[in-house]
Write a protein that holds these residues in place. Structure first.
Motif, PDB file in Angstrom:
ATOM      1  N   MET A   1      -4.912   4.151   4.569  1.00  0.00           N
ATOM      2  CA  MET A   1      -4.637   4.283   3.323  1.00  0.00           C
ATOM      3  C   MET A   1      -6.115   4.420   2.426  1.00  0.00           C
ATOM      4  SD  MET A   1      -1.401   4.757   2.780  1.00  0.00           S
ATOM      5  CE  MET A   1      -1.103   4.864   1.039  1.00  0.00           C
ATOM      6  N   VAL A   2      -6.780   3.322   2.925  1.00  0.00           N
ATOM      7  CA  VAL A   2      -7.957   3.335   2.138  1.00  0.00           C
ATOM      8  C   VAL A   2      -9.084   3.171   3.065  1.00  0.00           C
ATOM      9  CG1 VAL A   2      -6.955   2.384   0.087  1.00  0.00           C
ATOM     10  CG2 VAL A   2      -7.790   0.828   1.787  1.00  0.00           C
ATOM     11  N   ALA A   3     -10.285   3.507   2.519  1.00  0.00           N
ATOM     12  CA  ALA A   3     -11.678   3.132   3.242  1.00  0.00           C
ATOM     13  C   ALA A   3     -12.636   2.398   2.527  1.00  0.00           C
ATOM     14  CB  ALA A   3     -12.259   4.742   3.556  1.00  0.00           C
ATOM     15  N   ILE A   4     -13.707   1.867   3.022  1.00  0.00           N
ATOM     16  CA  ILE A   4     -14.602   1.043   2.377  1.00  0.00           C
ATOM     17  C   ILE A   4     -15.621   1.840   1.494  1.00  0.00           C
ATOM     18  CG2 ILE A   4     -16.729  -0.374   2.713  1.00  0.00           C
ATOM     19  CD1 ILE A   4     -15.161  -1.490   5.184  1.00  0.00           C
TER      20      ILE A   4
ATOM     21  N   MET B   1       0.786  -1.238  -0.127  1.00  0.00           N
ATOM     22  CA  MET B   1       0.001  -0.072  -0.109  1.00  0.00           C
ATOM     23  C   MET B   1       0.797   1.191   0.062  1.00  0.00           C
ATOM     24  SD  MET B   1      -3.219  -0.756   2.290  1.00  0.00           S
ATOM     25  CE  MET B   1      -4.708  -1.853   1.621  1.00  0.00           C
ATOM     26  N   SER B   2       1.885   1.148   0.875  1.00  0.00           N
ATOM     27  CA  SER B   2       2.836   2.356   0.790  1.00  0.00           C
ATOM     28  C   SER B   2       4.350   2.126   0.752  1.00  0.00           C
ATOM     29  CB  SER B   2       2.347   3.455   2.113  1.00  0.00           C
ATOM     30  OG  SER B   2       3.254   4.440   2.125  1.00  0.00           O
ATOM     31  N   TRP B   3       5.264   2.891   0.348  1.00  0.00           N
ATOM     32  CA  TRP B   3       6.642   2.634   0.651  1.00  0.00           C
ATOM     33  C   TRP B   3       7.025   2.781   2.220  1.00  0.00           C
ATOM     34  CZ3 TRP B   3       8.487   0.033  -3.189  1.00  0.00           C
ATOM     35  CH2 TRP B   3       8.236   0.309  -4.535  1.00  0.00           C
ATOM     36  N   GLU B   4       5.847   3.302   2.722  1.00  0.00           N
ATOM     37  CA  GLU B   4       6.247   3.945   4.334  1.00  0.00           C
ATOM     38  C   GLU B   4       5.416   2.663   4.751  1.00  0.00           C
ATOM     39  OE1 GLU B   4       5.841   7.651   7.015  1.00  0.00           O
ATOM     40  OE2 GLU B   4       4.885   7.769   5.208  1.00  0.00           O
TER      41      GLU B   4
END
Length: 226
Positions: free
Chosen positions: A111-114, A100-103
């Motif tokens: 990062m995301v939501a339903i 999802m992220s390099w971090e």
């Protein structure tokens, strides 16, 4: 249905969770008849069954058309500790939390939501098991590709402690770039039994880069060298 009053059970409205069935009032839906009893004047319908039938057809088509490296659009349908399931319009793909992220992130909800519409990169397709692996971080440049241009062995840099383990502490120099300060690189004079004797998560500290492994995406850092 042709002047006859029918009933769609809550679980048969959609393959997705329905919070407010009132939203369907006035909509025209294609349905499958699951029960028709003339004597009881009972007509039971399912929109879900039709959606599942269409979804199966679309899934086979999607799996034939999609290829690794493509960017696809989808809707987040479910969040788990290990990742997010995304509806690609007939097939589900999984974005693992590590993609999802390099971090470093703790949970996909960071990062995301339903029900969020997103774009993701197709990483891998297992046509036999009908599984699709997706990635979000691949849409942006990997910060490790330029790590040797930004950082130099032997020089001092400021960073944030993001994790403390028994063998050392992980320090973030920038989003996606973390390094390890091994417990043996923390002090010249003081015997340290555990890194938390010196460091806590969130501490802003100064470190020296001891080595850079671009391919392995690892930095070896030191505190005592400062």
């Amino acid at each position: 249905v042709s002047g006859i009053r029918g009933f769609i059970p809550m679980g048969q409205i959609s393959i997705f969770r329905v919070e407010n069935p009132e939203e369907y009032v006035g909509q025209r839906l294609s349905v499958v008849i699951t029960e028709a009893n003339r004597s009881r004047k009972n007509l039971v319908l399912s929109h879900r069954a039709l959606m599942e039938r269409e979804r199966k057809e679309n899934k086979e088509k999607l799996l034939a058309e999609l290829a690794p490296g493509q960017i696809c659009e989808g809707v987040v349908r479910s969040l788990q500790d290990f990742g997010a399931f995304v509806d690609l319009g007939g097939a589900d793909g999984l974005i693992h939390v590590s993609q999802m992220s390099w971090e470093r992130i703790g949970h996909p909800s960071e990062m995301v939501a339903i029900d969020q519409e997103i774009e993701a990169v197709i990483l891998h397709i297992d046509r036999e098991k009908q599984k699709i692996a997706l990635g979000l971080k691949q849409k942006s440049a990997n910060p490790w590709q330029t790590v040797e241009q930004k950082y130099e062995v032997g020089k001092k840099y400021k960073g944030e402690v993001v994790n403390v383990m028994s063998y050392g502490a992980f320090v973030k120099l920038e989003p996606g770039i973390e390094g390890l300060v091994h417990i043996s690189e923390m002090s010249w004079t003081k015997r340290i039994n555990h890194p938390n004797e010196l460091l806590q998560i969130g501490d802003e500290i100064e470190v020296v880069i001891l080595s850079i492994d671009k391919e392995g995406q690892q930095l070896s850092l030191g505190i005592k060298q400062t």
